[in-house]
Write a protein that holds these residues in place. Structure first.
Motif, short mmCIF file in Angstrom:
data_model
loop_
_atom_site.label_atom_id
_atom_site.label_comp_id
_atom_site.label_asym_id
_atom_site.label_seq_id
_atom_site.Cartn_x
_atom_site.Cartn_y
_atom_site.Cartn_z
N SER A 166 35.23 47.02 52.28
CA SER A 166 35.37 45.84 51.43
C SER A 166 35.06 44.57 52.23
O SER A 166 35.38 44.47 53.40
CB SER A 166 36.79 45.76 50.85
N PHE A 167 34.40 43.63 51.59
CA PHE A 167 33.99 42.34 52.16
C PHE A 167 32.86 42.48 53.18
O PHE A 167 32.54 41.52 53.88
CB PHE A 167 35.18 41.60 52.81
N VAL A 173 36.24 41.69 59.08
CA VAL A 173 36.83 42.27 60.30
C VAL A 173 38.36 42.23 60.30
O VAL A 173 38.99 42.68 61.26
CB VAL A 173 36.29 41.54 61.55
N GLN A 174 38.95 41.71 59.23
CA GLN A 174 40.41 41.65 59.15
C GLN A 174 40.98 43.02 58.76
O GLN A 174 40.27 43.86 58.22
CB GLN A 174 40.84 40.59 58.13
N ARG A 219 44.75 37.12 45.98
CA ARG A 219 45.28 35.75 45.95
C ARG A 219 44.18 34.68 45.98
O ARG A 219 44.33 33.62 45.40
CB ARG A 219 46.23 35.53 47.13
N VAL A 220 43.06 34.97 46.67
CA VAL A 220 42.05 33.92 46.91
C VAL A 220 40.67 34.31 46.37
O VAL A 220 40.04 33.54 45.64
CB VAL A 220 41.94 33.60 48.42
N GLN A 221 40.19 35.49 46.75
CA GLN A 221 38.81 35.87 46.45
C GLN A 221 38.53 35.89 44.95
O GLN A 221 37.61 35.21 44.47
CB GLN A 221 38.52 37.26 47.05
N VAL A 222 39.28 36.66 44.20
CA VAL A 222 39.01 36.82 42.76
C VAL A 222 39.28 35.54 41.97
O VAL A 222 38.43 35.11 41.18
CB VAL A 222 39.82 38.00 42.19
#
Length: 374
Positions: free
Chosen positions: A68-69, A117-118, A129-132
């Motif tokens: 993901s990402f 890389v997280q 919380r942020v991306q969507v």
């Protein structure tokens, strides 16, 4: 378990084709090196856009959730690469500021690379919380606006090149870039589909399966763009720029008639490689003077004026009973191909070359008995 089904295989074929053609373009170092390099980069970028769907339909994200990402889809790079490619193809050089146009894409890549890389737990929380809720709507709008703006700039560059060819080349048909026009139209449809998916997704988010047809179309566009780009990779397109000579007053119609008469008298129009520059040199005038004289005095650009002379020349030969083939007459008149001859003849004579030959032949048959009787 990763399983490549029909959907993932169809898109995978598009990815592989795009990457392979990109490699072939980079290996072509004879001509258009800069243009081929930017086209190769565009093909790779578009191929990477399809890769998450290849992996998604195959179930890879379920097996390897850490994917993901992954910075596969950097949509802010598509428009700049397309524009720079067309500029490089038509001018032989890249815009001085091309790196500046890539900065938004680099920021987009850096964002996804940093989140990628997280740890997985952090990425899952960030996504919710942020991306969507925030990043996706903003990014989708930015991608759509960028692609639309750069497509418009690219289309304007293409049209300006065609006008420059008309103004400076007697045989511009070989460089009409019809394939590029068709690709740009196909890309316009792809951008329209992107807008449709973005607007639809804002109201009702679409699933992977619902987005599949749009990505199949993208795979087709990548295939056509790669194929046509590779087929024409070694074509040296003329770099034409507007005449820079300063002309204080617009030439009158008499000057245009004089220039045209001199070109006709000396048969300069028979040279298939004649350009505005070579014609101006032969006449002893500046390119801007000749160009403005033809446009202001005759209402024709250079290409139209010369090809009209060529058509009149072929008409004269046919009216005089020439027995040579139409193609031989066309080449003798300065046309570089059968297609350009047929197109110009139909435009300026109103009929096809074959129809004109038949009509003048019929007229001779009618006149001949009358002459015999008298």
């Amino acid at each position: 378990m990763i399983v490549f089904g029909a959907r993932s295989i169809v898109l995978l074929l598009g990815v592989v084709q795009g990457v392979v053609v990109a490699g072939l373009l980079l290996a072509n170092v004879r001509v258009n090196r800069a243009a081929n390099a930017f086209l190769a980069a565009l093909l790779v970028a578009l191929s990477l856009r399809m890769l998450p769907y290849v992996l998604g339909f195959a179930g890879a994200y379920g097996v390897w959730p850490w994917l993901s990402f992954a910075p596969f889809d950097i949509a802010l790079v598509y428009g700049p690469l397309l524009w720079v490619f067309v500029v490089a193809l038509t001018t032989g050089r890249t815009p001085a500021t091309w790196r500046v146009h890539l900065i938004p894409a680099l920021v987009q890549f850096a964002y996804y690379a940093l989140v990628f890389v997280q740890p997985l737990a952090f990425k899952n929380g960030w996504d919710a919380r942020v991306q969507v809720p925030f990043v996706v709507p903003f990014e989708t709008l930015a991608d759509a606006v960028s692609m639309t703006a750069y497509w418009i700039a690219t289309w304007q560059t293409y049209r300006a090149y065609q006008r420059a060819l008309d103004a400076q080349m007697s045989n511009r048909d070989a460089f009409r870039l019809i394939w590029l026009r068709d690709v740009l139209i196909a890309l316009a449809v792809a951008i329209a589909v992107f807008w449709l998916l973005a607007l639809t997704g804002a109201v009702h988010p679409l699933s992977y399966a619902q987005r599949f047809p749009g990505y199949v179309y993208l795979a087709i566009v990548v295939y056509v763009l790669g194929l046509q780009g590779w087929r024409h990779a070694a074509v040296a397109y003329p770099s034409v720029v507007p005449p820079v000579e300063v002309v204080l007053a617009a030439p009158d119609s008499s000057a245009a008639v004089d220039f045209a008469a001199e070109i006709e008298r000396r048969g300069l129009w028979r040279d298939p490689d004649m350009t505005l520059a070579s014609a101006a040199t032969a006449l002893g005038v500046g390119t801007a003077t000749l160009s403005r004289a033809l446009n202001a005095g005759l209402g024709q650009n250079f290409n139209a004026a010369i090809n009209r002379m060529r058509v009149v020349g072929v008409q004269s030969e046919l009216a005089a009973g020439a027995t040579a083939s139409l193609l031989d007459l066309a080449f003798a008149a300065g046309f570089a191909s059968k297609a350009s001859f047929n197109r110009a003849f139909k435009t300026y004579a109103g009929v096809t070359p074959t129809e004109y030959r038949r009509s003048v032949g019929a007229q001779r048959l009618i006149i001949a008995p009358h002459d015999a009787i008298s």
